[in-house]
Scaffold this active site. Structure first.
Site, short mmCIF file in Angstrom:
data_model
loop_
_atom_site.label_atom_id
_atom_site.label_comp_id
_atom_site.label_asym_id
_atom_site.label_seq_id
_atom_site.Cartn_x
_atom_site.Cartn_y
_atom_site.Cartn_z
N THR A 693 1.40 -1.29 0.20
CA THR A 693 -0.48 0.10 -0.85
C THR A 693 0.64 1.39 0.35
O THR A 693 0.58 1.98 -0.29
CB THR A 693 -0.88 -0.18 0.73
OG1 THR A 693 -1.61 -1.26 0.99
CG2 THR A 693 -1.96 1.21 0.78
N VAL A 701 3.16 -0.12 4.89
CA VAL A 701 2.00 -0.71 4.87
C VAL A 701 1.54 -2.00 3.64
O VAL A 701 2.25 -1.83 2.64
CB VAL A 701 0.22 -0.02 4.72
CG1 VAL A 701 -0.31 -0.38 5.16
CG2 VAL A 701 0.81 1.37 6.11
N ASP A 815 -2.39 14.27 13.39
CA ASP A 815 -2.00 14.69 11.67
C ASP A 815 -3.63 14.83 11.25
O ASP A 815 -3.30 13.19 10.46
CB ASP A 815 -1.14 13.92 12.07
CG ASP A 815 -0.34 14.27 10.42
OD1 ASP A 815 -0.84 15.25 10.23
OD2 ASP A 815 0.29 13.04 10.02
#
Length: 1007
Positions: A693, A701, A815
């Site tokens: 990913t 990821v 964030d």
């Protein structure tokens, strides 16, 4: 006895003249105010001087010469006359009276008429020549002296001198008035005519000049001797109606000395005298007002009042039988122009007195400083400590004289302030009067009750004149109570309609004649209007309450029906007055699920529909513009690239089979600590990696299938292998567990953590699978255009729910940006992810680089303490970006970020700047913003000091852009703009809260 009669007959014309002259002076109101009270004896002498001086201008008949001779012996004879006075008045033969009347009447009237005219024409303003009216009043005042003796002593203690002169004057007046009943009647008629003429000519002057004239008249009255003033006032009030007077005298007669019998005779003529001199009433009532107006005096007199009230009660019951409106003594303290009606007869209930309400109020105000002075003197006076017998005597006299005054004051136009005060004072004393009107008091609304407070005593003139009926409401409650029950029906209806027609119908300001109407009717009219007002008010409020209750019942039902998929509490509704947070959340969650059901396959279609709204030219122009600006999220440096087989990853060697490069087996980690991902490997003996990913600051990821759970798809986040990153990963793990435990039903759109494990010394977190983040969605579907308003609304609902959960767990995400928001395959559900920067709200270390720069709140930049507001700011920036496809604040530096934020919202508040640790980097000592920019030519930094920054960015124009929106969408865009305005407040204290955001129209109202 015969000598006394003849003397009194001779003295009569002079006394009449003195009275008339004094009344004219008082009517013109010219008296000087600064002469002190202790000079009264000197002024008494002067007064006699004036009387003789002005006889030149008057008739010099035989009687006058005789009288002048007799005058010397008055002092010696006054004691004897006191005793024989009662028989005197009986012994007067009607023949003598007629004879005397015929003698002097014609001459008298002629000369007085001439004098009044002269006075009007020449001496209206000066008041130097004392006219016939003034002389009459003068004699009248000296005649009243004996009764006011007690008050005189209270003022100066010079009782002996006073008594001699007062008795002398009184004898004159008594005999005088017996013989001249008829003459005073005819003269009063004549004078009434004159005064009405005079009033017409004088009307304008009086209103303009009244302040001056009244204060002048006050002074002269004062200088003539306070004792006389008070005494004459006291007596003049006694005599409104002979019947009344007689009855009350019978009641009180026991407590009085023989001299008091004179009062009966005086009363008859004085009732006529009052017609002659309305301003006497003014002075009287003013004096009376002094007693009741000052709170100090009220306290001082409360004892007197208590004892008085018993006698008053008995008298009232008597007069009630006669159906004469009688008010409590305190009610008679009317002031100023209230008593001006010249043509009043004792038997009538005059409806109005004032020329207009406003002058009356002015007079009240203008008098007040002097009154305070006099009041204070009076309150200290020894009269409070008189012997009980004497006090009772003066009280009974006072009460008797007040009855007519009460009747006079019963007009709807007059409500003196003292009335309010004394009523309050009496209620404190718990006198029997209170028991006369319990229902009246009870029915009063709190607002009206409040108006009795001392503060409200000096109501504004406007209010006083506006509601004359309210002013004297309580005044006639006593006698009214019985009468009301009898004559309530038709008369009430009639009087109500009357009042509604014209509230000032009965005022003399129109120059109308007094209508002969029973005062009981008057009272009823007044009371009923008040009662009706209160009842109407109560009824109105009751209806309003019912309407509100019905409205919210309906809304609650409506909201329950509109959310069938979610159970909600019976009273729950986001539109009710104060919906609980849970109800709000239920409703929003239901909305989200509904959106998910309805838009499973419509996301792309809706984005295309939005594209079609854009004009072709704008599309071309914007795409050309965009080519010039570098895209910070181009694929080359996008760490969230969607596919693992991108050129960059292949170049890095990721994705090659193990068999091809067996040396990689022991080399699991690259130089930066990232795990080297191999497609096809199995993690933790169960997760088969099939895709890559992306890579973040803390981790990379991969996508995998869980062999242990029927190949369920998962996302595995492999944390970088270094101490700091491991620590951060463990912190994220902790927060995720906390959030998941707090949201077992998965309603709050935070990413679900399945489990965690270690692989090759890397911490691995297993999450639910999500296809794309919003950055990718924007690139793929809404580049420079943004998403459909429906999608933005649904995403905003879900983001606010995520913020809600964060706040419940005391966590700051720190964030939030499109990159850290993942969506499912159908793009209907989003999840907030990447809690690597998250912290506990209490551990908010001040650092200027927290949060990605474009989404960084201004309080972080200036180094101020922060809380959940920083996540709200980030969500606002994200929502703008989702709808427009453009970054809201694309600042190159923190300083530039502040400049862009202030371009939208104006200069940051100084209060906020001062709290910033890093304020000196961006603001000078005067808190002016220092804008640091790079000069395009020299490429050096230059600082521009900006003392004021006006908002120049138009959020709405940016949101709508060049779209041709249908009306429903335009409305939602306006709501979005309003929501963003509240989210993007520079001061976090003013920023919208999460609950408020969830209740905002943009969130609540469907499209």
């Amino acid at each position: 006895m015969a000598a006394a009669e003849t003397q009194s007959l001779r003295e009569q014309p002079e006394m009449e003249d003195a009275n008339s002259e004094k009344s004219i002076n008082e009517e013109n109101g010219e008296v000087s105010e600064d002469q002190s009270q202790n000079k009264h004896s000197r002024h008494k002498k002067k007064k006699h001087k004036h009387r003789s001086k002005h006889k030149k201008h008057k008739h010099s008949s035989e009687e006058d010469k005789d009288k002048k001779h007799k005058h010397k012996h008055k002092h010696k004879k006054h004691k004897r006359k006191e005793i024989i006075d009662a028989s005197d008045k009986e012994g007067m033969s009607p023949a003598k009276r007629t004879k005397l009347d015929d003698l002097a009447l014609l001459e008298d009237l002629e000369k007085q008429r001439a004098l009044i005219k002269a006075e009007l024409d020449n001496e209206l303003m000066e008041g130097k020549v004392q006219s016939g009216m003034g002389l009459i009043l003068q004699g009248y005042e000296s005649g009243s002296e004996e009764e006011g003796e007690i008050h005189e002593k209270a003022r100066n203690g010079n009782r002996s001198s006073t008594r001699s002169s007062s008795t002398k004057g009184k004898l004159e007046l008594v005999d005088n008035k017996i013989t001249t009943k008829k003459r005073s009647k005819s003269r009063s008629k004549e004078r009434t005519r004159h005064r009405s003429d005079k009033k017409k000519s004088k009307g304008g002057i009086e209103i303009v000049k009244e302040k001056t004239t009244r204060s002048k008249s006050k002074e002269r009255k004062k200088s003539k001797s306070p004792s006389k003033r008070s005494k004459s006032q006291d007596q003049a009030r006694k005599s409104k109606s002979p019947t009344l007077r007689r009855r009350s005298q019978e009641k009180i007669g026991k407590a009085r000395s023989p001299t008091d019998d004179k009062v009966k005779i005086e009363d008859k003529s004085k009732s006529k005298d009052r017609k002659k001199s309305p301003i006497i009433n003014e002075s009287r009532s003013r004096d009376r007002g002094k007693k009741s107006r000052s709170p100090v005096d009220l306290r001082g007199k409360s004892k007197d009042r208590r004892s008085r009230s018993k006698e008053r009660k008995s008298k009232r019951s008597e007069t009630d039988k006669e159906k004469k409106p009688i008010k409590s003594p305190s009610k008679d303290a009317s002031s100023g122009k209230e008593n001006r009606s010249p043509s009043r007869r004792p038997g009538r209930s005059p409806k109005r007195r004032s020329l207009s309400p406003k002058p009356r109020d002015k007079s009240r105000r203008s008098r007040s400083p002097l009154l305070n002075d006099r009041r204070s003197k009076q309150s200290k006076s020894p009269s409070r400590t008189l012997s009980p017998g004497r006090r009772a005597k003066s009280r009974s006299l006072e009460r008797k004289r007040r009855e007519p005054e009460r009747r006079r004051l019963s007009s709807p136009r007059t409500r003196p302030r003292d009335d309010i005060l004394s009523r309050r004072e009496r209620s404190k004393d718990a006198s029997p009067i209170n028991r006369w009107s319990p229902t009246r008091r009870r029915s009063r609304s709190p607002i009206r009750r409040r108006s009795r407070s001392p503060l409200r005593r000096s109501r504004s003139p406007r209010r006083r004149s506006r509601s004359p009926r309210r002013r004297d409401r309580g005044r006639r409650s006593r006698s009214r109570l019985r009468r009301r029950s009898r004559s309530r029906g038709g008369r009430r209806r009639r009087s109500r309609s009357k009042v509604k027609e014209d509230k000032f119908k009965g005022s003399l300001s129109e120059g109308m004649k007094v209508e002969q109407e029973s005062s009981s009717d008057d009272n009823l009219e007044d009371f009923d209007v008040e009662e009706e007002d209160e009842e109407a008010l109560i009824e109105q409020r009751r209806i309003q309450r019912q309407a509100i209750v019905q409205k919210y019942k309906y809304l609650a039902e409506d909201s329950n029906m509109s959310v069938p998929s979610e159970p909600s509490s019976p009273q729950s509704s986001t539109r009710t007055r104060s919906p609980s947070p849970d109800d709000i959340l239920e409703r929003v969650a239901a909305d989200v699920k509904e959106y998910e059901r309805e838009n499973v396959d419509t996301f792309e279609a809706s984005v295309k529909a939005k594209h079609n709204l854009m004009t072709v030219e704008q599309n071309n122009g914007s795409s050309q513009k965009k080519l010039l600006a570098p895209d910070m999220f181009t694929e080359s440096d996008d760490m969230f690239a969607a596919y693992f087989d991108s050129a960059r990853l292949r170049a890095a060697g990721i994705g090659k089979d193990f068999k091809e490069n067996p040396n990689l087996r022991d080399n699991w980690t690259d130089a930066e600590g990232y795990y080297r991902v191999n497609i096809g490997e199995v993690l933790d003996k169960r997760y088969n990696v099939y895709g890559y990913t992306g890579q973040g600051v803390f981790s990379n990821v991969v996508r995998a299938r869980d062999n242990a759970r029927a190949n369920q798809e998962v996302a595995v986040k492999i944390i970088r292998n270094n101490e700091l990153m491991q620590k951060t990963g463990l912190k994220e793990l902790e927060f995720l567990k906390k959030l998941n435990d707090a949201d077992p039903d998965d309603k709050f759109h935070c990413l679900r953590l399945f489990r965690h494990f270690y692989h090759k010394q890397h911490l691995c977190l297993v999450f639910e699978p999500l296809s794309m983040n919003l950055r990718e969605v924007l690139k793929k579907y809404g580049k420079d255009v943004g998403l459909h308003i429906k999608a933005v609304r649904s995403y905003s609902q879900q983001l606010f729910l995520a913020l809600k959960l964060l706040k419940r767990c005391n966590i700051l995400h720190a964030d939030i940006k499109p990159d850290n928001i993942l969506v499912n395959e159908s793009k209907t559900i989003l999840k907030l992810c990447d809690f690597g920067s998250a912290s506990h709200v209490a551990d908010n270390d001040i650092t200027p680089y927290l949060v990605s720069r474009f989404y960084r709140a201004p309080e972080i930049i200036i180094g101020k303490s922060y809380d959940y507001g920083i996540d709200m700011w980030s969500v606002g920036c994200t929502l703008y970006e989702l709808y427009t496809g453009k970054i809201l604040f694309p600042g190159k530096t923190n300083n530039h970020m502040l400049k862009l934020a202030m371009d939208l919202k104006g200069k940051m508040p100084n209060k906020m700047i001062r709290k910033g640790v890093f304020k000196d980097q961006h603001f000078d000592q005067n808190l002016n913003f220092m804008y640091i920019e790079v000069d395009k030519v020299t490429e050096r930094e230059k600082v521009t000091v900006m003392s004021t920054i006006n908002p120049t960015k138009d959020l709405l124009a940016d949101l709508i852009g060049c779209q041709r929106l249908p009306e429903d969408q335009r409305k939602k865009v306006h709501q979005l703009k309003d929501l963003l305005d509240q989210i993007l407040m520079l001061d976090p204290a003013k920023r919208i809260s999460i609950n408020q955001a969830l209740q905002h129209a943009f969130i609540q109202e469907k499209i």
